[in-house]
Design an enzyme around this catalytic site. Sequence first.
Site: not given
Length: 733
Positions: A536, A616
């Site tokens: 928030d 990777e």
Amino acid sequence: MSILYSEQEKVVTLHTASTTYQMKIDKYQRLLHLYYGVRIDDMDSSYYLQYSDRAFSGNIAEARYNRTYSLDVLPQEFPTYGMSDFRIPAIVVQYEDGSYALDLVYHSHKIYPGKYLLDGLPHTYEARDEVVDSLEIVLIDPVTKLEVTLLYSTFEKADVITRAVKVTNNGSQKVSLQKVMSASLDTMNREYDLIHFHGRHNMERQFERVRLSHQTAQFGSRRGTSSHQHNPFFILAEKETTESAGACFGMMLVYSGDFQATTELSQFETVRTQLGLGSEGFNYVLEASETFTAPEVLLSYSSKGLTTLTHQFHHLIRHHIVRGKYQYKRRPILVNNWEATYFDFDENKLLALADEAVDLGIEMLVMDDGWFGKRDNDQTSLGDWFVNQEKLPNGINHLVPQIHDKGLKFGIWFEPEMISEKSDLFKQHPEWHIHVPNRESVTSRHQYVSDLTRSDVRAYLYQVVSDILKKAPINYVKWDMNRSITNNYSLKLSPEEQGKFNYLYVKGLYELLERLTTDFPDVLFESCSGGGGRFDAGMLYYTPQIWTSDNTDAIERLTIQHGTSFGYPLSTQGAHVSAVPNHQTGRVTPLDTRAVVAYSGIFGYELDLTKLSIDEKEKIKEQTAFVKQHYDLLTNGTYYRLISPETQAGYVIWQLVSEERDESLLFIVKNKAQANTPFKMVRLKGLLEDNEYQVETYEKIITGRALMTQGLPIVETYRDYDATVLYIQKTTC
Ligand code: GLA
């Protein structure tokens, strides 16, 4: 001045660049809401008010024989209870004599340049070249003298109006505040849809759009945090409103605790919309002369669809909520050891992770949960913020310089608001955990919440956290909060004060965060509550970024990040690449796809780097280089949702465009493979029509106009979860 008062009409008008907000002090000195919408200059919009005799809609004393005047029928700026407006009140009070009636009558107002301030609560602030003006309107009950001050500020360029409320007890009796909303807005019904963002742990902020009906729609949180379940942000959009056209407005609460959002479609087809503190457990007793301050609400309107509304909120949060050194500074690419090791790590494992990280272009190692007390699982030690000697026998002051010597920054995890029953702190201070005497407490994840309404608890937490931060030059703190609050009560508050508990807890948290972030200005704070359980604008005032979700699955993140994007900019959303099969869903997605999704946030990794294949590693090097190269566009670019996850199109597509519109990134993720797929095009946004652009992998130079009208073909790929990001660059002026 963007705020004007017409003495003749008794009309107050607030302007932003494209919007107007208007209210009127009527002949009975009541404050009516007139208008909120597209900018209208030089106009008193009270022409639309209709006075008509409506049965069962009573008349206030001054209008005793005027049956066409009722608060129940007219649009109110701040509706009360018990004085003839029977719709949802914005404020409910009870006096010592037991009565409830509150009649708010205009008393005075003032208009001034600059932003009003809210003591002890997060709030927007003036900055950059933004013009901000403020208005305070004082309303007073003629009998009890209870005073309500409505505060407004205009952020002209951002097209945002902020609101807050102060209630002062001018009488001699005590007054109990049982409900105080921060904003209430009455509008005509335009066949509105409510767009809100619901969810659960691991699946926060899911988009939902529902038509308003005569059933009052209400959602909020009673968990002590803003919660995974609902976000204190919502939009009212007219039925036809889309991403790029139509009217809508949004409300966002700058607060991190219990809240309540309500929309009510009245008997006369008007809509009342409210946002503010949650009312369960709230009963704030005001002594004579005492003032209560309700948190701030951000209000924004767009006549050009949801995307524009999003941009207005993004702008306000980036420039007028987020603060500190990292507001604009590049945030480091981090690796967090949580999904790599969980509680099973020691100094050597961390150093091994760090060695790999440096080679891969990662810039910070974050040591997550488990470094303190006797913490080998989630059942002990919260509160004992002292190094776990078995895992880190040489201490933090030995570990951090080694990490720094490798060229990495170092971050650390805390959950300061919590206390484990199995902890030294609990033995020493059982009175510090939130509980009701003589009642067994609810545990959650084996832990209790510390009573942050108490200054001694806050002082202790400040001390232990700052001791660790001083011991070694730590660069980052992940501030977690992993349970909801129950047994709401403080031993330090009187019985009468217990109704302040929820609010004072959040204010206590803010005070602690303010002290720590002020005293450690170089530390980057990221907040977290089991992922996005406290995502928030209140937390963003103290911590510029928040861990968006514990769910790191790239496909599920599409809907989580999509929902979050409506109100919150990418610069606030932590997003990491994790291992497959994903730990939350078991889904296997390509490494490239995980990165494409995590690029749209504050980028990092959350996997065991020591177990990567050569291939990777090569890919990760490319990813970190990509983030460094495009950081500004990725973090501050203008965000466009092109194909959203709700469409079931099989793709989710979004785009970022630089401020100068000379660069863009287009993200395409296939979330569901289909056989023999139809040809698909996606229309880009935000480019300059007359300019030509080079789209990566496309040979032909294409004009902005063509890209935004004809669109770009989506190149078909075969499997689920393929993803690509295309760089688009302007070629001519
Ligand atoms: C929460 C956080 C995770 C991790 C764990 C540690 O769930 O969201 O990222 O830090 O706590 O216990």
